[in-house]
Design a protein around this motif. Sequence first.
Motif, short mmCIF file in Angstrom:
data_model
loop_
_atom_site.label_atom_id
_atom_site.label_comp_id
_atom_site.label_asym_id
_atom_site.label_seq_id
_atom_site.Cartn_x
_atom_site.Cartn_y
_atom_site.Cartn_z
N SER A 1 0.81 -1.22 0.00
CA SER A 1 0.00 0.00 0.00
C SER A 1 0.85 1.27 0.00
O SER A 1 0.39 2.32 -0.41
CB SER A 1 -0.94 0.01 1.21
OG SER A 1 -0.20 -0.07 2.41
N LYS B 2 -4.63 5.71 -8.47
CA LYS B 2 -5.85 5.07 -8.96
C LYS B 2 -5.63 3.59 -9.27
O LYS B 2 -6.40 2.73 -8.83
CB LYS B 2 -6.36 5.80 -10.20
CG LYS B 2 -7.71 5.33 -10.67
CD LYS B 2 -8.21 6.18 -11.82
CE LYS B 2 -9.58 5.70 -12.26
NZ LYS B 2 -10.09 6.48 -13.38
N GLN C 66 -4.91 1.55 -6.11
CA GLN C 66 -6.13 1.27 -5.35
C GLN C 66 -6.87 0.09 -5.96
O GLN C 66 -7.39 -0.76 -5.24
CB GLN C 66 -7.03 2.51 -5.33
CG GLN C 66 -8.25 2.37 -4.46
CD GLN C 66 -9.07 3.65 -4.44
OE1 GLN C 66 -8.89 4.54 -5.26
NE2 GLN C 66 -9.99 3.73 -3.50
N GLU C 67 -6.91 0.01 -7.28
CA GLU C 67 -7.56 -1.11 -7.97
C GLU C 67 -6.82 -2.43 -7.71
O GLU C 67 -7.44 -3.45 -7.46
CB GLU C 67 -7.64 -0.82 -9.48
CG GLU C 67 -8.40 -1.85 -10.26
CD GLU C 67 -9.89 -1.88 -9.94
OE1 GLU C 67 -10.48 -2.96 -10.09
OE2 GLU C 67 -10.45 -0.86 -9.51
N LEU D 97 -4.98 -3.15 -5.13
CA LEU D 97 -5.06 -3.51 -3.71
C LEU D 97 -6.48 -3.83 -3.24
O LEU D 97 -6.67 -4.26 -2.11
CB LEU D 97 -4.49 -2.38 -2.85
CG LEU D 97 -2.99 -2.15 -3.01
CD1 LEU D 97 -2.58 -0.86 -2.31
CD2 LEU D 97 -2.20 -3.33 -2.48
N LYS D 98 -7.47 -3.66 -4.13
CA LYS D 98 -8.85 -3.93 -3.75
C LYS D 98 -9.00 -5.41 -3.41
O LYS D 98 -8.53 -6.27 -4.15
CB LYS D 98 -9.78 -3.55 -4.91
CG LYS D 98 -11.25 -3.68 -4.58
CD LYS D 98 -12.13 -3.10 -5.67
CE LYS D 98 -12.02 -3.91 -6.94
NZ LYS D 98 -12.97 -3.50 -7.97
N PRO D 99 -9.65 -5.71 -2.27
CA PRO D 99 -9.83 -7.12 -1.89
C PRO D 99 -10.59 -7.89 -2.96
O PRO D 99 -11.51 -7.37 -3.59
CB PRO D 99 -10.64 -7.05 -0.61
CG PRO D 99 -10.50 -5.67 -0.11
CD PRO D 99 -10.24 -4.81 -1.30
N ARG D 100 -10.18 -9.15 -3.17
CA ARG D 100 -10.84 -9.99 -4.15
C ARG D 100 -11.57 -11.11 -3.43
O ARG D 100 -11.35 -11.38 -2.28
CB ARG D 100 -9.81 -10.59 -5.12
CG ARG D 100 -9.14 -9.53 -5.99
CD ARG D 100 -8.22 -10.11 -7.01
NE ARG D 100 -6.83 -10.31 -6.69
CZ ARG D 100 -5.98 -9.42 -6.27
NH1 ARG D 100 -6.36 -8.21 -6.01
NH2 ARG D 100 -4.72 -9.71 -6.06
#
Length: 97
Positions: free
Chosen positions: A29, A39, A42-43, A45-48
């Motif tokens: 992060s 941007k 952030q995409e 690192l977005k939880p999956r």
Amino acid sequence: MSKKPNPVLIDDENPEWTVADFAKARPASEVLPQIFGAKLAQEILKPRGRPRAEYPKERINIRLSHEVVEYFKSAGDGWQTRIDAALRQFITERQGR
């Protein structure tokens, strides 16, 4: 007796980390925004995965008759889900009385 490392498994491009390597390490992060921009980082690192259910199913042990289990298993995978659906339908029908 010391075990010699298998030379085939040694990866010169990705050596084992040292204590110093761990000391220099930073969380993704912190690093990714500098490399890819805020941007895209952030995409990345977005939880999956599936979001947590508000009311997750409970794991229980239940004893059912052989005939019931065979009936639901005979239709293939997902037999436990079909039993759950049948029980839900039973509840719905009972509440309508």
